[in-house]
Design an enzyme around this catalytic site. Structure first.
Site, PDB file in Angstrom:
ATOM      1  N   LYS A 178       0.845  -1.197   0.000  1.00  0.00           N
ATOM      2  CA  LYS A 178       0.000   0.000   0.000  1.00  0.00           C
ATOM      3  C   LYS A 178       0.880   1.247   0.000  1.00  0.00           C
ATOM      4  CE  LYS A 178      -1.764   2.738   2.940  1.00  0.00           C
ATOM      5  NZ  LYS A 178      -1.608   3.996   2.174  1.00  0.00           N
ATOM      6  N   GLY A 231       7.023   4.924   8.013  1.00  0.00           N
ATOM      7  CA  GLY A 231       6.209   6.131   8.164  1.00  0.00           C
ATOM      8  C   GLY A 231       6.488   6.772   9.504  1.00  0.00           C
ATOM      9  N   GLY A 232       5.537   7.562   9.970  1.00  0.00           N
ATOM     10  CA  GLY A 232       5.724   8.302  11.214  1.00  0.00           C
ATOM     11  C   GLY A 232       5.671   7.382  12.437  1.00  0.00           C
ATOM     12  N   GLU A 253      10.048   1.126  10.198  1.00  0.00           N
ATOM     13  CA  GLU A 253      11.067   2.144   9.904  1.00  0.00           C
ATOM     14  C   GLU A 253      10.397   3.486  10.137  1.00  0.00           C
ATOM     15  OE1 GLU A 253      14.142   1.486   9.107  1.00  0.00           O
ATOM     16  OE2 GLU A 253      13.949  -0.646   8.690  1.00  0.00           O
ATOM     17  N   CYS A 287      13.651  10.840   6.587  1.00  0.00           N
ATOM     18  CA  CYS A 287      13.638  10.344   7.976  1.00  0.00           C
ATOM     19  C   CYS A 287      14.987  10.539   8.641  1.00  0.00           C
ATOM     20  CB  CYS A 287      13.248   8.872   7.985  1.00  0.00           C
ATOM     21  SG  CYS A 287      14.249   7.886   6.872  1.00  0.00           S
ATOM     22  N   GLU A 388      10.125  15.835  15.120  1.00  0.00           N
ATOM     23  CA  GLU A 388      10.477  15.685  13.715  1.00  0.00           C
ATOM     24  C   GLU A 388       9.617  16.641  12.890  1.00  0.00           C
ATOM     25  OE1 GLU A 388       9.174  12.148  11.571  1.00  0.00           O
ATOM     26  OE2 GLU A 388      11.155  11.998  10.663  1.00  0.00           O
TER      27      GLU A 388
END
Ligand code: NAD
Length: 492
Positions: A178, A231-232, A253, A287, A388
């Site tokens: 996805k 992602g976050g 990750e 990231c 972040e």
């Protein structure tokens, strides 16, 4: 550059299909707001169908009988397919996520290399034998995990998809990928490349849709054996919770607030370049961005001045415009979030030395542009030093001693990456040893190799992608024990 929006379909069970609901989503160019494509807005029903196909392909399809050699050859053909379509893929990355074309070209080449790297590794997967007590022979075999759900973000759309699909396929799994709802175009182009390369139907399924309603259905699906997510950190937590239902294997990750540490004995010009590249490559939407710059107080003022002097070289504009070094950020919403961080930096007393606003150039008004931004005299407790931002905002924090630099560097919930700049290799290695993070650079920033493991300590994730470590995330371990003694054990 203005093109007619193209209609895409997603791929389930080797068929190109619309969403079961019939819903679609417009994909907009972040550089000017134009609609570049229409894609299916998939949901739970589509995930169910895709997982069903992936399950069938894993449990009963020809894939199980495909040899490692043939899986490897397939991955080489995918790499060739990506290279043959590189120009189109790079342009689509620019038109959906905003990055400058040169960066997109680099990403596409790297995606092809990633398939090739894991193509080579398919035939190197192996078990081992161990000496065990008694009259036994024992050995270990490695097997694919099964159906893998793979969820990727918008900042490196094809590259992140490749980091997930390549090792999963090399190991013999089947996949439901996805992509991010904001940047699904290169994943959808990849679907055609996969078919052309000969990936059997159902082995890879690509479903486009949002996190809620689509991504969460994949994370929670009881027929999925493993979920790999990039992602976050907050989303990663949701994914982990959702995966708990059937105790899926999980690899994550996640985000970072990465320190880039410059000592006074560093090569000054190289460190200035490295600090700017670490902070502003890919609009800072990385990231591993070196978003906290820790500078030795002895050179701090001179260093900030040197960076500010070079800022005009970072030409801001549409990613397809020649010479542009920084594109728009991915969406209006994200731009506003970054502006919120700029406001918070000012409110908390950091010194804004450049940027912080949208460019004055009227021709850029339709895009999500913000100037490269540097805050000086940031203290470690400020929000811009802790959270972040995922945009082109650099927080400069001066330090006095090596110990203090290490302490500030590690004072974060994240642990993804860090840079150290020093001509004293003993010092650099001493500092690296103390850093609580998974990726470190000495006298450089950002190079990422398919051969080397990628991932974080602490809340930057769990598991590793890339390298020999990356394939481990897609393999089960089975022990086989053989009794060499023919007599009954006579226990009872
Ligand atoms: P995000 O967490 O918002 O979304 C990532 C993906 O998760 C998207 O496909 C999204 O649709 C999906 N998603 C959202 N909510 C979900 C849910 N509840 N369940 C399942 N899936 C859901 O992240 P983003 O904004 O797309 O990307 C930026 C983040 O990604 C940053 O934090 C960045 O640090 C991180 N990132 C990490 C790495 C790494 O290797 N560590 C690499 C790239 C990006």
């Amino acid at each position: 550059m203005a093109q007619q929006p193209r209609n895409y379909k997603m791929m389930i069970g080797g068929e190109f299909v619309t969403a079961a609901s019939g819903k679609t989503r417009e994909i907009r160019d972040p550089g000017n707001g134009h609609v570049v494509a229409i894609v299916p807005e998939g949901g739970k029903e589509d995930i169910d169908a895709a997982v069903g196909k992936a399950r069938q392909a894993f449990d009963h399809g020809p894939w199980k009988q495909t040899s490692a050699l043939d899986r490897g050859k397939l991955l080489f053909r995918i790499a060739d397919g990506i290279r043959a379509n590189a120009a189109k893929l790079a342009e689509l990355e620019v038109l959906s996520c905003g990055k400058p074309l040169a960066e997109a070209e680099y990403d596409i080449a790297d995606a092809a290399n990633c398939f090739e790297f894991y193509g080579g590794m398919a035939t190197k997967i192996h078990g081992e034998t161990m000496q065990v007590p008694a009259n036994s022979l024992s050995f270990v075999v490695r097997e694919p995990i099964g159906v893998c759900g793979q969820i990727v973000p918008w900042n490196y759309p094809l590259l992140m998809s490749s980091w997930k699909l390549a090792p999963a396929l090399a190991a013999g799994n089947t996949c439901v990928l996805k992509p991010s709802e904001l940047t699904p175009l290169t994943a959808l182009e990849l679907a055609s490349i996969l078919v052309e390369a000969g990936v059997p139907s159902g082995v890879v399924n690509i479903v486009t849709g949002p996190g809620p309603g689509c991504g969460d259905a994949l994370s929670a699906h009881p027929q999925v054996d493993k979920i790999a997510f990039t992602g976050g950190t907050a989303t990663g937590r949701h994914v982990m919770n959702a995966a708990a239902g059937n105790l899926k294997k999980v690899s994550l990750e996640l985000g970072g607030k990465n320190p880039n540490i410059v000592f006074a004995d560093a090569d000054f010009e190289a460190a200035v370049d490295g600090a700017l590249f670490g902070a502003f490559a890919n609009q800072g939407e990385v990231c591993s961005a070196g978003s906290r710059l820790l500078v030795d107080r002895k050179i701090h003022k001179k260093f900030v001045e040197a960076m500010v002097k070079k800022i005009p070289n970072i030409k801001v504009g549409h990613g397809m415009t020649p010479g542009v070094k920084m594109g728009p950020v991915v969406s209006r919403l994200h731009l506003e979030k970054i502006e919120g961080y700029v406001a918070s930096g000012i409110a908390e007393g950091a010194k804004l030395v450049c940027g912080g606003k949208r460019p004055s150039d009227k021709s850029l008004a339709g895009g999500n542009f913000i100037e490269p931004t540097i805050f000086d005299d940031v203290t470690p407790s400020m929000k811009i030093a802790r959270e972040e931002i995922f945009g082109p905002v650099l927080a400069v924090i001066p330090f006095d001693t090596e110990e203090e630099a290490i302490q500030i560097a590690n004072d974060t919930e994240y642990g993804l990456a860090a840079g150290v700049w020093s001509r004293d290799i003993n010092r650099a290695l001493r500092v690296v040893r103390e850093l609580r993070c998974g990726i470190t650079w000495i006298n450089t920033y950002h190079p990422t190799f398919n051969e080397m493991p990628w991932g974080g300590y602490k809340q930057s994730g769990t598991g590793r992608e890339l390298g020999l470590y990356g394939i481990e995330e897609y393999l089960e371990t089975k022990q086989v024990n053989i009794n060499l003694d023919e007599a009954p054990i006579a226990w009872y």
